[in-house]
Design a protein around this motif. Sequence first.
Motif, PDB file in Angstrom:
ATOM      1  N   CYS A 160       0.723  -1.193  -0.003  1.00 43.85           N
ATOM      2  CA  CYS A 160       0.184  -0.001  -0.148  1.00 43.85           C
ATOM      3  C   CYS A 160       0.782   1.386   0.028  1.00 43.85           C
ATOM      4  O   CYS A 160       0.517   2.325  -0.469  1.00 43.85           O
ATOM      5  N   VAL A 204      -7.237   1.006   3.286  1.00 42.51           N
ATOM      6  CA  VAL A 204      -6.169   0.206   2.893  1.00 42.51           C
ATOM      7  C   VAL A 204      -6.843  -0.444   1.541  1.00 42.51           C
ATOM      8  O   VAL A 204      -8.150  -0.735   1.467  1.00 42.51           O
ATOM      9  N   THR A 205      -5.679  -0.443   0.384  1.00 42.79           N
ATOM     10  CA  THR A 205      -6.042  -1.298  -0.747  1.00 42.79           C
ATOM     11  C   THR A 205      -5.700  -2.804  -0.862  1.00 42.79           C
ATOM     12  O   THR A 205      -4.708  -2.825  -0.152  1.00 42.79           O
TER      13      THR A 205
END
Length: 493
Positions: free
Chosen positions: A137, A195-196
Amino acid sequence: MTARKPTAGTRPPGPDRSTAILLVLCAAAFMAMLDVFVVNVAFTDIGADFPGSSLPDLSWVLNAYTIVYAALLIPAGRLADRYGRKPGFLAGLTVFTLASAACAAAPSLWWLVAFRTLQAAGAAALTPTSLGLLLTCLPAERRAGAVKVWATTSSIAGAIGPVVGGALVQLSWQWVFLINVPVGVLVLAAAARLVTDSRNEAVTRLPDLLGAAVLAVAVAAAALGLVQGDRWGWTDAATASAFAVTVLGLAYLALRVRRHPAPVVDPSLLRVPAFVWANVTALVFCTAFGAVFPSVVLWLENVAGFSVIRTGLAIVPGPLMVPIFAVVGQRLSRRVPVGLLVASGNLLFCAGAVMLAVSASPDVHYVTQVLPGWIVIGIGIGLALPSMIAAATADLLPAQAATGSAVVNTSRQLGYVLGVAILIAIIGTISPTPDEARTAFQHGWWFIATTAALSTVTALGITPKKHYPTPPPATRPQTTTNTATPTPTNPQP
């Protein structure tokens, strides 16, 4: 025109959220580590609230957590690699938070042990995924510093955990677990938004979940035999059966490691001498480490008569030495072979345990009898543990590093289980007379010193022989996915 999806590790359009992501992911890892240390301090109060619970029974509040964490750490990381690290992190954090609330509401000791098992499952999912997400991230230029911050959280948890635990137990031991609920909810909401996700497309096989279960059963049986052996009788059929399950389970696991396509431990790792010796050293060293912390807590609370908050404050100097001397060890590693450096730290650990054993008396004087040895032990841990973990993967190929790190962490957790179990087997139920209590704890500290001395010898074999160069840019994997979920190299100080 369709907007281009940002790849992992690149900064998406809009404000930079790197610091917020770092705080969220570190907060989750910190919470999981803090819970270990505050529970240590709350041990006596938990026993008082469940009348009839023996010290061997209470040890399962610690051991259940550590056994399940050790068994699930590698499979949880691999499952997250395949199905997505963000879902794995959110699921682990949710389980950990709900299990914390259940621990506080436990109507009996064995319900508490059951809910601690669920807590450990959540921690095993959120710990490796938090680091894996950190590396995917954040922008590439921030990753190295972020990993150092992430690794430091465990040392901070060790330093402040006893004080926090002592303060919370003044309200009730249930607050040791309830404090996780609001923090968990906030972190969960923030992570869902900030958050990805990332995953490793190369991972197509499921990890060996049966092998992980067999490992958990084998270690649990060994702990059961050790903590109950005095009560059942060391030659009793029940004790022998527990140890037999351990032997058979480990033998079956060895066969699965050779035959399963995605085993708990990659057999190729076992052909790297420095890695093997690092695992042996981690197991032996952490057996001593797992025993020494509860031994000092129990000595102060049950023999010296310290209150919980006073015990928490008295425990702080030892863990406080760990991050300080971890920095010292890092600087020394540039001039001293790592095997010798780790051996020196282990020898200091041994010396500190000897100091505790020799100076023990029924009339406990903390400043002269406990504090010196406790500080020396903290210095030894700080010098040995970070260098030991770092050296474990130095001779591995880059593609093996993440899995190798996870295996070393599993060895550490198994050491903690054995340490607690053997300590309980040695001291048994704390003796009613001061002289008998002193003798029992001295035996425990001599065991810790002997184990630390053994790890001093095994540490000499872990100096890496090779160093693999970083591959040139043309051969590096693309940053859209991580090659493997890096697992924590220092989950406990």
